[in-house]
Scaffold this motif. Structure first.
Motif, PDB file in Angstrom:
ATOM      1  N   ASN A 115       6.039  -9.474  -7.336  1.00  0.00           N
ATOM      2  CA  ASN A 115       6.852  -9.612  -6.135  1.00  0.00           C
ATOM      3  C   ASN A 115       6.501  -8.584  -5.065  1.00  0.00           C
ATOM      4  O   ASN A 115       7.313  -8.293  -4.181  1.00  0.00           O
ATOM      5  N   GLY A 116       5.285  -8.036  -5.141  1.00  0.00           N
ATOM      6  CA  GLY A 116       4.765  -7.214  -4.060  1.00  0.00           C
ATOM      7  C   GLY A 116       4.975  -5.725  -4.174  1.00  0.00           C
ATOM      8  O   GLY A 116       4.651  -4.988  -3.247  1.00  0.00           O
ATOM      9  N   PHE A 117       5.483  -5.233  -5.297  1.00  0.00           N
ATOM     10  CA  PHE A 117       5.681  -3.796  -5.479  1.00  0.00           C
ATOM     11  C   PHE A 117       4.489  -3.196  -6.202  1.00  0.00           C
ATOM     12  O   PHE A 117       3.855  -3.848  -7.029  1.00  0.00           O
ATOM     13  N   SER A 118       4.204  -1.933  -5.889  1.00  0.00           N
ATOM     14  CA  SER A 118       3.126  -1.201  -6.551  1.00  0.00           C
ATOM     15  C   SER A 118       3.700   0.020  -7.245  1.00  0.00           C
ATOM     16  O   SER A 118       4.510   0.746  -6.664  1.00  0.00           O
ATOM     17  N   VAL A 119       3.243   0.263  -8.481  1.00  0.00           N
ATOM     18  CA  VAL A 119       3.633   1.480  -9.194  1.00  0.00           C
ATOM     19  C   VAL A 119       2.925   2.643  -8.524  1.00  0.00           C
ATOM     20  O   VAL A 119       1.716   2.598  -8.289  1.00  0.00           O
ATOM     21  N   GLN A 120       3.678   3.687  -8.213  1.00  0.00           N
ATOM     22  CA  GLN A 120       3.093   4.868  -7.603  1.00  0.00           C
ATOM     23  C   GLN A 120       2.677   5.852  -8.694  1.00  0.00           C
ATOM     24  O   GLN A 120       3.313   5.943  -9.731  1.00  0.00           O
ATOM     25  N   ASP A 121       1.594   6.573  -8.447  1.00  0.00           N
ATOM     26  CA  ASP A 121       0.972   7.407  -9.473  1.00  0.00           C
ATOM     27  C   ASP A 121       1.552   8.805  -9.588  1.00  0.00           C
ATOM     28  O   ASP A 121       1.077   9.591 -10.401  1.00  0.00           O
ATOM     29  N   LYS A 163      -0.312   1.294  -2.537  1.00  0.00           N
ATOM     30  CA  LYS A 163      -0.271   2.675  -3.018  1.00  0.00           C
ATOM     31  C   LYS A 163      -0.004   3.624  -1.861  1.00  0.00           C
ATOM     32  O   LYS A 163      -0.477   3.409  -0.746  1.00  0.00           O
ATOM     33  N   LYS A 164       0.727   4.675  -2.151  1.00  0.00           N
ATOM     34  CA  LYS A 164       1.067   5.694  -1.162  1.00  0.00           C
ATOM     35  C   LYS A 164       0.388   7.001  -1.551  1.00  0.00           C
ATOM     36  O   LYS A 164       0.161   7.272  -2.723  1.00  0.00           O
ATOM     37  N   ASP A 165       0.089   7.832  -0.546  1.00  0.00           N
ATOM     38  CA  ASP A 165      -0.447   9.147  -0.864  1.00  0.00           C
ATOM     39  C   ASP A 165       0.711  10.124  -1.077  1.00  0.00           C
ATOM     40  O   ASP A 165       1.879   9.787  -0.895  1.00  0.00           O
ATOM     41  N   ARG A 166       0.371  11.330  -1.479  1.00  0.00           N
ATOM     42  CA  ARG A 166       1.401  12.321  -1.835  1.00  0.00           C
ATOM     43  C   ARG A 166       2.331  12.607  -0.657  1.00  0.00           C
ATOM     44  O   ARG A 166       3.555  12.711  -0.841  1.00  0.00           O
TER      45      ARG A 166
END
Length: 86
Positions: free
Chosen positions: A32-38, A63-66
């Motif tokens: 559904n368009g969500f990404s797990v962030q690391d 993905k997002k950066d810090r």
């Protein structure tokens, strides 16, 4: 999908899920368009007698950066937990 509805409204979303081995839930949100962030995320203790809880942060928009995740964390802490991030 959730992602399409959010895009149509010009919105983004983030959700938190318990950091346990729950691949079905994660796959559902990924479909559904969500990404797990690391990056690790800790829910602050919600009382003097409580402990922090490790959670998995998932967001729309890839993905997002810090730096981006630090901004999301600050918003969550301020608006949901009514405190400042540590």
């Amino acid at each position: 999908s959730y992602e399409r509805v959010l895009q149509d409204r010009g919105r983004k979303a983030c959700l938190l899920t318990v950091a346990v081995d729950n691949p079905r839930a994660i796959r559902f949100y990924e479909r559904n368009g969500f990404s797990v962030q690391d990056y690790p995320y800790m829910q602050p203790a919600l009382g003097a007698d409580r402990k922090q809880i490790p959670l998995i942060l998932m967001t729309t928009g890839g993905k997002k950066d810090r730096a981006q995740l630090d901004k999301i964390k600050a918003i969550l802490y301020r608006n949901v937990y009514h405190t400042n991030p540590i």
